[in-house]
Motif scaffolding. Structure first.
Motif, PDB file in Angstrom:
ATOM      1  N   VAL A  31      -3.994   8.421  -3.491  1.00 48.86           N
ATOM      2  CA  VAL A  31      -4.611   7.679  -2.839  1.00 48.86           C
ATOM      3  C   VAL A  31      -4.003   6.220  -2.655  1.00 48.86           C
ATOM      4  CG1 VAL A  31      -6.377   5.648  -2.786  1.00 48.86           C
ATOM      5  CG2 VAL A  31      -6.976   8.435  -4.346  1.00 48.86           C
ATOM      6  N   PHE A  32      -3.284   5.823  -1.292  1.00 53.45           N
ATOM      7  CA  PHE A  32      -2.619   5.496  -0.777  1.00 53.45           C
ATOM      8  C   PHE A  32      -2.924   4.233   0.702  1.00 53.45           C
ATOM      9  CE2 PHE A  32      -1.715   9.179   1.641  1.00 53.45           C
ATOM     10  CZ  PHE A  32      -1.216   9.102   2.628  1.00 53.45           C
ATOM     11  N   PRO A  33      -2.319   3.621   0.837  1.00 53.43           N
ATOM     12  CA  PRO A  33      -1.834   2.107  -0.304  1.00 53.43           C
ATOM     13  C   PRO A  33      -2.883   1.758  -1.021  1.00 53.43           C
ATOM     14  CG  PRO A  33      -2.119   1.338   1.368  1.00 53.43           C
ATOM     15  CD  PRO A  33      -2.946   3.176   2.227  1.00 53.43           C
ATOM     16  N   ASN A  34      -2.118   1.656  -2.525  1.00 55.59           N
ATOM     17  CA  ASN A  34      -3.033   1.217  -3.520  1.00 55.59           C
ATOM     18  C   ASN A  34      -2.160   0.242  -4.615  1.00 55.59           C
ATOM     19  OD1 ASN A  34      -4.682   0.656  -5.439  1.00 55.59           O
ATOM     20  ND2 ASN A  34      -5.168   2.699  -6.360  1.00 55.59           N
ATOM     21  N   PRO A  35      -1.800  -0.752  -4.179  1.00 58.35           N
ATOM     22  CA  PRO A  35      -3.173  -1.706  -3.853  1.00 58.35           C
ATOM     23  C   PRO A  35      -3.623  -1.295  -2.135  1.00 58.35           C
ATOM     24  CG  PRO A  35      -1.821  -3.595  -5.713  1.00 58.35           C
ATOM     25  CD  PRO A  35      -1.181  -2.181  -5.051  1.00 58.35           C
ATOM     26  N   ALA A  36      -4.507  -1.764  -1.404  1.00 56.39           N
ATOM     27  CA  ALA A  36      -5.152  -2.038  -0.240  1.00 56.39           C
ATOM     28  C   ALA A  36      -5.766  -2.602   0.052  1.00 56.39           C
ATOM     29  CB  ALA A  36      -6.112  -0.628   0.324  1.00 56.39           C
ATOM     30  N   ASP A  37      -5.554  -2.547   1.771  1.00 61.46           N
ATOM     31  CA  ASP A  37      -5.876  -3.964   1.926  1.00 61.46           C
ATOM     32  C   ASP A  37      -7.368  -3.819   3.030  1.00 61.46           C
ATOM     33  OD1 ASP A  37      -6.083  -6.745   3.680  1.00 61.46           O
ATOM     34  OD2 ASP A  37      -4.720  -5.813   4.894  1.00 61.46           O
ATOM     35  N   PRO A  76     -14.923  -7.809  -1.135  1.00 61.97           N
ATOM     36  CA  PRO A  76     -14.155  -8.264  -2.050  1.00 61.97           C
ATOM     37  C   PRO A  76     -13.627  -7.399  -2.445  1.00 61.97           C
ATOM     38  CG  PRO A  76     -16.357  -8.496  -2.503  1.00 61.97           C
ATOM     39  CD  PRO A  76     -16.639  -7.834  -1.678  1.00 61.97           C
ATOM     40  N   ALA A  77     -11.640  -8.886  -2.973  1.00 57.53           N
ATOM     41  CA  ALA A  77     -10.894  -8.296  -3.102  1.00 57.53           C
ATOM     42  C   ALA A  77     -11.488  -8.136  -5.260  1.00 57.53           C
ATOM     43  CB  ALA A  77      -9.929  -9.246  -3.551  1.00 57.53           C
ATOM     44  N   GLY A  78     -10.386  -7.257  -5.516  1.00 61.17           N
ATOM     45  CA  GLY A  78     -10.698  -6.523  -6.989  1.00 61.17           C
ATOM     46  C   GLY A  78     -10.743  -5.261  -7.339  1.00 61.17           C
ATOM     47  N   LEU A  98      -8.561  -3.926  -4.418  1.00 57.53           N
ATOM     48  CA  LEU A  98      -8.044  -4.511  -3.167  1.00 57.53           C
ATOM     49  C   LEU A  98      -7.416  -5.574  -3.073  1.00 57.53           C
ATOM     50  CD1 LEU A  98     -11.822  -3.010  -1.587  1.00 57.53           C
ATOM     51  CD2 LEU A  98      -9.666  -1.498  -1.750  1.00 57.53           C
ATOM     52  N   LYS A  99      -6.849  -5.855  -1.944  1.00 59.08           N
ATOM     53  CA  LYS A  99      -6.120  -7.668  -2.005  1.00 59.08           C
ATOM     54  C   LYS A  99      -6.121  -7.519  -0.630  1.00 59.08           C
ATOM     55  CE  LYS A  99      -2.795  -6.970  -5.705  1.00 59.08           C
ATOM     56  NZ  LYS A  99      -1.659  -7.563  -6.162  1.00 59.08           N
TER      57      LYS A  99
END
Length: 100
Positions: A31-37, A76-78, A98-99
């Motif tokens: 899974v990419f990108p991780n962190p994801a936007d 929401p980010a988290g 998620l960022k």
């Protein structure tokens, strides 16, 4: 819905659910990108049935049937868990951040 113990296992990158989920097998999920936007991409998954993004309560906040998952900016980010199921009933879990 994942149990608290299963959620902890995913957070610790321990994906051995063979005793917890009947018929579960493993896949080489990337899974990419991780962190994801805003978007996530899945690699190493054949015959994707569903990809569900679960919150820490184990509730689905997004469901997709595509290896390109968009619309993450509305969530929401988290920290979340991505549950992937194929037509062959192969299950995989991945921690996703998620960022925004």
């Amino acid at each position: 819905v994942l149990s608290p113990e299963q959620i902890i296992n995913v957070m610790n990158n321990n994906f051995d659910f063979s005793n917890a989920l009947s018929g579960a097998r493993h896949t080489s999920l990337r899974v990419f990108p991780n962190p994801a936007d805003t978007d996530l991409y899945l690699e190493g998954v054949d015959n994707l049935k569903t990809a569900s993004l679960l919150n820490m309560d184990g509730k689905s906040v997004l469901i997709s049937n595509n290896i390109h998952i968009s619309g993450l900016s509305k969530i929401p980010a988290g920290i979340y868990i991505l549950k992937v199921e194929t037509d062959d009933k192969i299950l995989a879990y991945q921690k996703v951040v998620l960022k925004h």
